[in-house]
Design a protein around this motif. Structure first.
Motif, PDB file in Angstrom:
ATOM      1  N   ARG A   3       0.848  -1.256   0.050  1.00 15.69           N
ATOM      2  CA  ARG A   3       0.078  -0.178   0.205  1.00 15.69           C
ATOM      3  C   ARG A   3       0.829   1.330  -0.037  1.00 15.69           C
ATOM      4  O   ARG A   3       0.499   2.274  -0.516  1.00 15.69           O
ATOM      5  CB  ARG A   3      -0.728  -0.195   1.333  1.00 15.69           C
ATOM      6  CG  ARG A   3      -2.061  -0.973   1.138  1.00 15.69           C
ATOM      7  CD  ARG A   3      -2.681  -1.285   2.448  1.00 15.69           C
ATOM      8  NE  ARG A   3      -3.878  -2.267   2.330  1.00 15.69           N
ATOM      9  CZ  ARG A   3      -4.312  -2.816   3.484  1.00 15.69           C
ATOM     10  NH1 ARG A   3      -4.124  -2.056   4.766  1.00 15.69           N
ATOM     11  NH2 ARG A   3      -5.373  -3.567   3.316  1.00 15.69           N
ATOM     12  N   GLN A  40       2.083   1.686  -3.577  1.00 19.98           N
ATOM     13  CA  GLN A  40       1.100   2.089  -4.479  1.00 19.98           C
ATOM     14  C   GLN A  40       0.776   3.656  -4.056  1.00 19.98           C
ATOM     15  O   GLN A  40       0.402   4.352  -5.094  1.00 19.98           O
ATOM     16  CB  GLN A  40      -0.019   1.410  -4.123  1.00 19.98           C
ATOM     17  CG  GLN A  40      -0.304  -0.196  -4.382  1.00 19.98           C
ATOM     18  CD  GLN A  40      -0.507  -0.255  -5.987  1.00 19.98           C
ATOM     19  OE1 GLN A  40      -0.950   0.652  -6.858  1.00 19.98           O
ATOM     20  NE2 GLN A  40       0.225  -1.114  -6.565  1.00 19.98           N
ATOM     21  N   VAL A  89       3.284   4.482  -7.068  1.00 15.33           N
ATOM     22  CA  VAL A  89       2.472   3.860  -8.299  1.00 15.33           C
ATOM     23  C   VAL A  89       1.577   4.987  -8.531  1.00 15.33           C
ATOM     24  O   VAL A  89       1.395   5.533  -9.784  1.00 15.33           O
ATOM     25  CB  VAL A  89       1.985   2.619  -8.103  1.00 15.33           C
ATOM     26  CG1 VAL A  89       0.966   2.123  -9.137  1.00 15.33           C
ATOM     27  CG2 VAL A  89       3.164   1.670  -8.055  1.00 15.33           C
ATOM     28  N   LYS A  90       0.672   5.525  -7.756  1.00 19.98           N
ATOM     29  CA  LYS A  90      -0.334   6.282  -8.022  1.00 19.98           C
ATOM     30  C   LYS A  90       0.115   7.575  -8.421  1.00 19.98           C
ATOM     31  O   LYS A  90      -0.579   8.156  -9.153  1.00 19.98           O
ATOM     32  CB  LYS A  90      -1.339   6.391  -6.750  1.00 19.98           C
ATOM     33  CG  LYS A  90      -2.074   5.195  -6.390  1.00 19.98           C
ATOM     34  CD  LYS A  90      -3.136   5.579  -5.272  1.00 19.98           C
ATOM     35  CE  LYS A  90      -3.893   4.138  -5.129  1.00 19.98           C
ATOM     36  NZ  LYS A  90      -4.996   4.242  -3.746  1.00 19.98           N
TER      37      LYS A  90
END
Length: 199
Positions: free
Chosen positions: A111, A114, A118-119
């Motif tokens: 998480r 991410q 990533v996000k």
């Protein structure tokens, strides 16, 4: 073989039996993952037992240069029985807690990656694409506006020429425009027919 060596051998093999019980418990816990894959399950089962045999023999080699005695097998069985009767429940409970902790740590870092990496990258890519599309739209609009501005004087000239043109010439061009329109309609019909056939 001296008494000290024999004593160390027995203690080491009892410890080896306890280790073997823990290894088997761990292996059985994780074997649920590949249980349905028969070929892989069979192969990894063979590799597991070969590895345990090598580990126990290596321990034996360190203690007494690898000399095998009947009491060594009894010591391994005693250690295994000790694990099954006294330590199995505690070890399996500890193993489940370790697995849960590892899964929790993995999920946390997943998480985190991410959210932090990533996000933001995906958001930056989407923003870049949206910006490029917006710029492309502006370029097209400016190009269309430039064409209209350039075309406007020519359209005035063509209108003036059309007004000054004799009626016979106007009829000829009107007939030519109608002929072009018919050809265009036929081409559109054939194209539509071919598209329906393909569909």
């Amino acid at each position: 073989m001296t008494l000290t060596t024999q004593f160390l051998t027995i203690i080491s093999m009892i410890a080896g039996g306890i280790y073997l019980g823990a290894a088997v418990g761990t292996f059985r816990r994780f074997s649920r993952i590949w249980k349905k894959r028969l070929v892989f399950s069979f192969s990894i089962e063979i590799c597991f037992w070969l590895l345990q045999t090598l580990i126990l023999f290596y321990i034996l080699y360190l203690v007494n240069q690898g000399e095998l005695r009947f009491y060594i097998l009894l010591a391994i069985l005693c250690g295994f029985a000790m694990y099954k009767s006294l330590l199995e429940r505690v070890y399996l409970l500890f193993l489940e807690k370790v697995i849960s902790a590892v899964i929790s740590i993995y999920r946390f870092f997943y998480r985190l990656v991410q959210a932090v990496i990533v996000k933001p990258i995906l958001g930056l890519i989407r923003l870049t694409i949206a910006l490029l599309l917006w710029i492309w739209g502006i370029v097209l609009w400016i190009g269309w506006l430039a064409i209209k501005i350039i075309w406007y004087p020519f359209s005035l000239i063509f209108r003036l020429i059309w007004r000054l043109m004799p009626q016979n010439a106007k009829k000829y061009f009107t007939h030519l425009a109608g002929f072009y329109s018919k050809i265009k309609n036929k081409i559109n019909k054939w194209w539509k027919f071919l598209r329906e056939k393909r569909g």
